[in-house]
Scaffold this motif. Structure first.
Motif, short mmCIF file in Angstrom:
data_model
loop_
_atom_site.label_atom_id
_atom_site.label_comp_id
_atom_site.label_asym_id
_atom_site.label_seq_id
_atom_site.Cartn_x
_atom_site.Cartn_y
_atom_site.Cartn_z
N VAL A 193 0.85 -1.19 0.00
CA VAL A 193 0.00 0.00 0.00
C VAL A 193 0.88 1.24 0.00
O VAL A 193 1.86 1.32 0.75
N SER A 194 0.53 2.21 -0.84
CA SER A 194 1.23 3.49 -0.87
C SER A 194 0.48 4.52 -0.03
O SER A 194 -0.74 4.42 0.14
N PHE A 195 1.20 5.51 0.47
CA PHE A 195 0.54 6.56 1.25
C PHE A 195 -0.51 7.29 0.42
O PHE A 195 -1.58 7.64 0.92
N ARG A 196 -0.23 7.50 -0.85
CA ARG A 196 -1.18 8.23 -1.68
C ARG A 196 -2.47 7.44 -1.91
O ARG A 196 -3.49 8.00 -2.28
N ASP A 197 -2.43 6.12 -1.68
CA ASP A 197 -3.65 5.32 -1.80
C ASP A 197 -4.68 5.71 -0.75
O ASP A 197 -5.87 5.44 -0.91
N LEU A 198 -4.22 6.36 0.33
CA LEU A 198 -5.14 6.76 1.39
C LEU A 198 -6.15 7.80 0.92
O LEU A 198 -7.16 8.03 1.60
N LYS A 199 -5.91 8.41 -0.22
CA LYS A 199 -6.89 9.36 -0.77
C LYS A 199 -8.21 8.65 -1.06
O LYS A 199 -9.28 9.26 -1.02
N GLN A 200 -8.14 7.33 -1.33
CA GLN A 200 -9.37 6.57 -1.56
C GLN A 200 -10.21 6.45 -0.30
O GLN A 200 -11.40 6.14 -0.36
N GLY A 207 -3.24 17.23 1.44
CA GLY A 207 -2.50 17.72 2.59
C GLY A 207 -2.46 16.71 3.73
O GLY A 207 -1.42 16.53 4.37
N GLN A 208 -3.58 16.05 3.97
CA GLN A 208 -3.63 15.04 5.03
C GLN A 208 -2.72 13.85 4.72
O GLN A 208 -2.03 13.34 5.59
N VAL A 209 -2.74 13.42 3.45
CA VAL A 209 -1.88 12.30 3.05
C VAL A 209 -0.42 12.68 3.22
O VAL A 209 0.40 11.88 3.71
N ILE A 249 0.39 12.56 6.92
CA ILE A 249 0.47 11.19 7.42
C ILE A 249 1.79 10.55 7.00
O ILE A 249 2.47 9.90 7.81
N ALA A 250 2.18 10.75 5.74
CA ALA A 250 3.43 10.17 5.25
C ALA A 250 4.64 10.74 5.99
O ALA A 250 5.52 10.00 6.44
N ALA A 251 4.67 12.07 6.14
CA ALA A 251 5.82 12.71 6.78
C ALA A 251 5.92 12.37 8.26
O ALA A 251 7.02 12.28 8.81
N GLY A 252 4.77 12.13 8.90
CA GLY A 252 4.79 11.84 10.32
C GLY A 252 4.80 10.37 10.68
O GLY A 252 4.71 10.02 11.86
N TRP A 253 4.90 9.49 9.67
CA TRP A 253 4.88 8.06 9.94
C TRP A 253 6.09 7.67 10.78
O TRP A 253 7.20 8.18 10.60
N GLN A 254 5.89 6.73 11.71
CA GLN A 254 6.91 6.42 12.71
C GLN A 254 8.17 5.78 12.14
O GLN A 254 9.24 5.85 12.74
#
Length: 283
Positions: A86-93, A99-101, A104-109
């Motif tokens: 899964v890619s971070f940009r898939d979260l748009k679905q 901006g939220q995606v 989320i990507a930049a703040g991932w642990q």
């Protein structure tokens, strides 16, 4: 002559196979295999139904539920389990905007491994929306060292890899961790859960290395105000993992109905053309 010999040999082979099959069936009927602890538990505790909105012919994803499921994955499951497909940009679905995606990507642990092309040194960089979710462990050796010699499976396709996958995930994490029944141990003394493992009535061999991931209500504080019971969190993460395994389910259902509609119209047109072409022909 050769045909006769070949025929006789073929009949002999068929007769031997038939005889073997017959006695195999007779053996199963007269001397059935001994019941196992797994079969005993499964017969008394079938999988529970997650009752997800995506089930059935007309099923569709509930985006709010998928976002809640992603929150459960992020706060509970992501410490051990990857979703590498899964890619971070898939979260748009799921209803997140650009901006939220990006946030989320930049703040991932876990950050992305990055090799310096000039020095060959390995460092890390922040995730980008185009990146896939990074692996939790660099390899199986690291995974085993951190998890009592067990490798946590990747969850990207988990609901496809297991029979009745969404129900399996929901049952396993939400209702599977119970005290080992005394009647099970009385009937199968060897079924006692070994030290270091956990009894789970929905796991294949009843003993799982993963500790209970959902331990109490309120473990995750939902952003949309939904009451975070263990049952609700289990349903939501099952819904999210159903999406990771089949992100295009809504599109596939829509395409299927479009094809059925086209075929229905085509049948009417074909019948009309048939009647028009053959209307003056005598039967």
């Amino acid at each position: 002559m050769i045909r006769w010999i070949s025929g006789i040999i073929g009949l002999g082979i068929v007769a031997v196979l038939g005889w073997s099959l017959l006695w195999s069936v007779v053996g199963v009927v007269t001397d059935p295999p001994a019941p196992t602890a797994e079969h005993y538990v499964r017969s008394h505790h079938p999988l529970l139904s997650a009752e997800l909105p995506s089930e059935g012919l007309f099923g569709k994803y509930d985006l709010r539920q998928l976002q809640r499921g992603f929150q459960v994955y992020k706060e509970v499951c992501a410490a051990c389990h990857s979703i590498r497909l899964v890619s971070f940009r898939d979260l748009k679905q799921l209803g997140y905007d650009d901006g939220q995606v990006k946030a989320i990507a930049a703040g991932w642990q876990i950050e992305q491994p990055n090799v310096n092309p000039d020095t060959g040194e390995v460092a890390t960089r922040k995730n980008l929306p185009s990146d896939r979710f990074p692996l939790v462990f660099a390899n199986d050796v690291a995974a085993r060292a951190a998890n009592n010699n067990a490798v946590p499976p990747d969850l990207s396709l988990m609901t496809k890899a297991r029979h009745e996958g969404p129900d399996y995930v929901y049952s396993l994490v939400g209702h599977g961790y119970v005290n080992q029944p005394a009647d099970l141990l009385a009937k199968f003394p060897d079924a006692k859960t070994p030290k270091g493992l956990h009894y789970n009535q929905y796991f294949a061999n009843l003993n799982i290395a993963m500790p209970p991931p959902l331990t109490q209500d309120g473990q995750v504080q939902y952003l949309d105000g939904t009451k975070p019971t263990v049952d609700q969190m289990a349903k939501d993460v099952a819904a999210f993992l159903t999406w990771t395994a089949e992100p295009n389910l809504d599109t596939r259902h829509g395409a299927g109905f479009a094809v059925l509609g086209f075929l229905l119209v085509f049948c009417f047109l074909a019948y009309g053309a048939y009647q028009n072409v053959w209307r003056n022909m005598k039967h």
